[in-house]
Design an enzyme around this catalytic site. Structure first.
Site, mmCIF file in Angstrom:
data_model
loop_
_atom_site.group_PDB
_atom_site.id
_atom_site.type_symbol
_atom_site.label_atom_id
_atom_site.label_comp_id
_atom_site.label_asym_id
_atom_site.label_seq_id
_atom_site.Cartn_x
_atom_site.Cartn_y
_atom_site.Cartn_z
ATOM 1 N N CYS A 51 -3.517 3.243 9.204
ATOM 2 C CA CYS A 51 -3.998 3.890 8.154
ATOM 3 C C CYS A 51 -5.557 3.836 7.824
ATOM 4 O O CYS A 51 -5.903 4.696 7.107
ATOM 5 C CB CYS A 51 -3.659 2.600 6.922
ATOM 6 S SG CYS A 51 -4.107 0.995 7.329
ATOM 7 N N ARG A 67 -3.440 11.859 2.860
ATOM 8 C CA ARG A 67 -3.500 11.032 1.625
ATOM 9 C C ARG A 67 -3.946 12.129 0.579
ATOM 10 O O ARG A 67 -3.231 11.909 -0.539
ATOM 11 C CB ARG A 67 -4.810 10.172 1.851
ATOM 12 C CG ARG A 67 -4.681 8.917 2.835
ATOM 13 C CD ARG A 67 -3.542 8.009 2.483
ATOM 14 N NE ARG A 67 -3.674 7.370 1.238
ATOM 15 C CZ ARG A 67 -4.580 6.273 0.933
ATOM 16 N NH1 ARG A 67 -5.183 5.798 2.110
ATOM 17 N NH2 ARG A 67 -4.721 5.803 -0.260
ATOM 18 N N HIS A 116 0.967 -1.309 -0.057
ATOM 19 C CA HIS A 116 -0.008 0.153 0.066
ATOM 20 C C HIS A 116 0.753 1.094 0.058
ATOM 21 O O HIS A 116 0.890 2.112 0.999
ATOM 22 C CB HIS A 116 -0.939 0.020 1.239
ATOM 23 C CG HIS A 116 -1.977 1.085 1.177
ATOM 24 N ND1 HIS A 116 -2.456 1.594 -0.074
ATOM 25 C CD2 HIS A 116 -3.067 1.263 2.083
ATOM 26 C CE1 HIS A 116 -3.560 2.407 0.442
ATOM 27 N NE2 HIS A 116 -4.104 2.152 1.387
HETATM 28 N N1 NVA Z 1 -4.465 -4.355 5.506
HETATM 29 C C1 NVA Z 1 -5.853 -3.558 4.797
HETATM 30 C C2 NVA Z 1 -5.448 -2.118 4.671
HETATM 31 C C3 NVA Z 1 -6.639 -1.376 4.225
HETATM 32 C C4 NVA Z 1 -6.371 0.096 3.876
HETATM 33 C C5 NVA Z 1 -6.042 -4.404 3.984
HETATM 34 O O1 NVA Z 1 -5.789 -4.820 2.818
HETATM 35 O O2 NVA Z 1 -7.742 -4.524 3.866
HETATM 36 N N1 CP Z 2 -6.411 3.583 4.355
HETATM 37 C C1 CP Z 2 -7.062 3.333 3.426
HETATM 38 O O1 CP Z 2 -6.473 3.139 2.154
HETATM 39 O O2 CP Z 2 -8.412 3.438 3.472
HETATM 40 P P1 CP Z 2 -9.671 3.039 2.534
HETATM 41 O O3 CP Z 2 -9.963 1.526 2.365
HETATM 42 O O4 CP Z 2 -10.840 3.871 3.114
HETATM 43 O O5 CP Z 2 -9.219 3.641 1.042
#
Ligand code: NVA
Ligand code: CP
Length: 306
Positions: free
Chosen positions: A260, A288, A132
């Site tokens: 996050c 962001r 990410h």
């Molecule tokens: N580790 C989480 C991050 C979401 C922003 C996911 O992949 O769902």
């Molecule tokens: N942190 C993040 O990416 O949030 P969303 O899943 O809401 O985009």
């Protein structure tokens, strides 16, 4: 300019990443001072492919494009031909004929790489099962805004060795800080990603020991998108890995906490942690917008003014 993608933090040099953080802080300040009068992406279009849910990523990219005078196009597999099996490479070629950049949130990181291989416009990873990177731009910006240069400092990741953890490992390499990872056995980050970071990243089993004297603590949900069926089993595996105020008390006096988001209060964080003054999660979420505006400008126009 030469075609560049942003699939992981390793796609940019440390100097380019440092530039992006500085540029994002400038873009944020100028927006606050002058309003959205800077429109370098007038009439440009960003296609946004979302195969997973999103609040922050969608809103920040779409708002960023609007503020820059351009347009963002939301595409989901439910109502595009991607969901009916059109190959990603074909979709990449088609979108390359029409729009100026593509942002993708999907499951397999390989499919983002395949998309980028076939694309003649910049491709941005907006979350895969493995990384990410956009989140880390906002996270490093937030840490820098709060505490100055991050080089040589110590961050602690508590929880799953997941996509966010992998991007924190890459951030430690690129921004030159130390990272301690406290995770239960069986939930370690990918060995290759870990090995590439060398001795700056260490694995701990005891989160309490990991956070001693730390400058930053961060965590994420115990079950990521796509792992919903493992939620109950993971709750048991991660018992003892909740980040709470007492943990922050053992860290450096100037410690900051990031997440996050979305967070599960009462699971990976205590019910009240996000309200603690050391938690900068709302500023982090807001960043962001600014960080991705800096990224969009960099990928579509190049370096500006710095
Ligand atoms: N580790 C989480 C991050 C979401 C922003 C996911 O992949 O769902
Ligand atoms: N942190 C993040 O990416 O949030 P969303 O899943 O809401 O985009």
């Amino acid at each position: 300019m030469a075609l560049r993608h942003f699939l992981t933090l390793m796609d940019l040099s440390p100097q380019e990443l440092a530039y992006l953080i500085d540029r994002s802080i400038t873009i944020k300040r100028e927006l606050a001072d002058n309003g959205p009068i800077y429109t370098p992406l007038k009439n440009r279009t960003l296609a946004m492919i979302f195969e997973k849910s999103s609040t922050r990523t969608r809103v920040s990219f779409e708002t960023g494009m609007t503020q820059f005078g351009g347009h963002a196009l939301f595409l989901s597999p439910r109502d595009s031909q991607l969901g009916r099996g059109e190959p990603v490479g074909d979709t990449a070629r088609v979108l390359s004929e029409m729009v100026d950049a593509v942002m993708i949130r999907t499951f397999s990181h390989d499919s983002i790489e395949s998309f980028a291989d076939a694309s003649s416009i910049p491709v941005i990873n907006a979350l895969s099962d493995d990384y990410h990177p956009c989140q880390l731009l906002a996270d490093v910006q937030t840490w820098t805004e709060a505490r100055g240069q991050v080089r040589g400092k110590t961050a602690v990741w508590v929880g799953d060795g997941n996509n966010m953890c992998h991007s924190w490992i890459n951030a430690a390499r690129q921004f030159d800080f130390n990272l301690r990872i406290a995770c239960p056995e069986g939930f370690e980050p990918d060995q290759e990603i870990l090995d590439a970071a060398g001795s700056r990243v260490e694995i701990f089993r005891d989160p309490q020991a990991a956070v001693e004297g730390a400058h930053l603590i961060t965590t994420d949900v115990w079950a990521s998108m796509g792992q919903e069926e493992e939620q109950t089993a993971r709750m048991a595996s991660f018992a003892g890995f909740q980040v709470n105020e007492a943990m922050l008390d053992s860290a450096d006096d100037e410690v900051v906490f990031l997440h996050c988001l979305p967070a599960h209060r009462g699971e990976e964080v205590s019910e009240t942690l996000l309200d603690d003054p050391r938690a900068l999660v709302w500023q982090e979420a807001g960043n962001r917008l600014h960080a991705q505006k800096a990224l969009l400008e960099f990928l579509m126009i190049g370096r500006v003014g710095q």
